[in-house]
Scaffold this active site. Structure first.
Site, PDB file in Angstrom:
ATOM      1  CE  LYS A  53      -3.964  -2.500   2.067  1.00 46.69           C
ATOM      2  NZ  LYS A  53      -4.856  -2.665   3.215  1.00 46.69           N
ATOM      3  CD  GLN A  97      -3.646  -4.480   6.240  1.00 46.77           C
ATOM      4  OE1 GLN A  97      -3.962  -3.328   5.654  1.00 46.77           O
ATOM      5  NE2 GLN A  97      -4.163  -5.558   5.791  1.00 46.77           N
ATOM      6  CG  ASP A 120      -9.953  -0.388   4.365  1.00 42.32           C
ATOM      7  OD1 ASP A 120      -9.830  -0.894   3.424  1.00 42.32           O
ATOM      8  OD2 ASP A 120      -9.531  -0.624   5.568  1.00 42.32           O
TER       9      ASP A 120
HETATM   10  N1  GUN Z   1      -7.181  -7.173   5.645  1.00 45.79           N
HETATM   11  C1  GUN Z   1      -7.437  -7.814   4.797  1.00 45.79           C
HETATM   12  N2  GUN Z   1      -7.897  -7.279   3.720  1.00 45.79           N
HETATM   13  C2  GUN Z   1      -8.106  -5.692   4.061  1.00 45.79           C
HETATM   14  C3  GUN Z   1      -8.600  -4.570   3.450  1.00 45.79           C
HETATM   15  O1  GUN Z   1      -9.166  -4.490   2.378  1.00 45.79           O
HETATM   16  N3  GUN Z   1      -8.339  -3.525   4.210  1.00 45.79           N
HETATM   17  C4  GUN Z   1      -7.932  -3.710   5.632  1.00 45.79           C
HETATM   18  N4  GUN Z   1      -7.828  -2.489   6.293  1.00 45.79           N
HETATM   19  N5  GUN Z   1      -7.487  -4.818   6.258  1.00 45.79           N
HETATM   20  C5  GUN Z   1      -7.553  -5.841   5.309  1.00 45.79           C
END
Ligand code: GUN
Length: 282
Positions: A53, A97, A120
């Site tokens: 990211k 996350q 998100d």
């Molecule tokens: N963990 C697995 N997929 C995601 C996601 O799309 N966003 C976040 N914040 N954590 C994750």
């Protein structure tokens, strides 16, 4: 003959467009679009996701700030950080996350992210808006799937769409997006009585189960569009999807591969959401 929807290629193309959006924002507003990423604990998969990211931010001209919190961080410390980022006018998006270490309450922490910074699309307000077909920030993976369909001029309108999986992150928002796009949507899950019969009715089949090669050729209608959201490991430790690609592909009109399908679109949509959040915040 089936056609492969190349998520990697589409992601590259979209990242160039997003970089242009970010550059325009900087020129007009005198600051960069900003994304804050919080990683708590030592989960190795999460560390890789966060690294990717941050890298995608660099590629698209978004200013990232990463906050690495120790495994034993307290709920109060996490909440204090989120509140600080919520008040920071240079931060357009906040991403925590998941999963968080087990002693932390994710729901309580995520509730502190302002809806307009919830890149998100996980907040109850954003989900509620999606459920009522209003403008909102949409969860990245299902939004990426919609972009993949769009890229091939596949309209869900009037089609039978079957989503296998009902997770908060993929299955549920995916079903809502397809419904908002005028598909007739069925959501299947572990308690579905006759999964094969449901899948066989699908013009568009989205697999978001989390089990390697779970969708087999006998579950797919001739000419179906098959979207594989899975990121699994098979018995040899090889990366594969939820769809038995080799056997399913010949029944499809379109199919997404793993890797190189939905995966590259997820982070791209995060960059997209961050730019959208920035422009809406003004
Ligand atoms: N963990 C697995 N997929 C995601 C996601 O799309 N966003 C976040 N914040 N954590 C994750």
């Amino acid at each position: 003959m089936y056609k492969i929807i190349d998520g990697k290629q589409l992601a590259t193309q979209m990242r160039a467009e997003i970089a242009a959006m970010a550059a325009k924002f900087k020129e007009e507003r005198g600051r960069q679009v900003g994304l804050a990423v919080i990683l708590a604990g030592n989960d190795p998969a999460s560390a890789i996701y966060v690294r990717n990211k941050i890298k995608a931010c660099e590629e698209t001209g978004i200013k990232s700030s990463a906050f690495y919190l120790p495994e034993d961080v307290t709920q109060a410390q996490l909440e204090e950080l989120i509140l600080r980022l919520a008040a920071d006018i240079t931060v357009d998006g906040i991403l925590v996350q998941l999963p968080l270490p087990a002693h932390l309450n994710a729901d309580r922490a995520l509730k502190l992210i302002p809806t307009e910074k919830d890149v998100d699309g996980f907040s109850e307000e954003n989900i509620g808006k999606l459920a009522t077909n209003k403008e909102c920030l949409v969860a990245c993976t299902p939004n990426g799937v919609m972009k993949m369909l769009e890229s091939q001029n596949i309209s869900p309108r009037g089609k039978r769409a079957v989503v296998v999986g009902r997770s908060d992150i993929v299955g549920r928002p995916m079903a809502l997006l397809l419904l908002n796009a005028d598909a007739t949507v069925t959501v299947c899950h572990s308690k579905t009585a006759d999964l094969k019969a449901e899948c066989l009715r699908a013009d568009i089949l989205v697999a978001a189960i989390g089990k390697p090669r779970f969708i087999t050729a006998d579950m797919v209608k001739e000419g179906a569009v098959v979207i594989d959201v899975g990121m699994d490991r098979d018995e040899n430790g090889k990366l594969c999807g939820d769809v038995d690609f080799e056997h399913v592909k010949d029944k499809c009109s379109y199919i997404t591969p793993v890797p190189g399908g939905v995966g590259p679109m997820t982070i791209t949509m995060l960059m997209y959401n961050t730019c959208i959040a920035a422009s809406r915040r003004g």
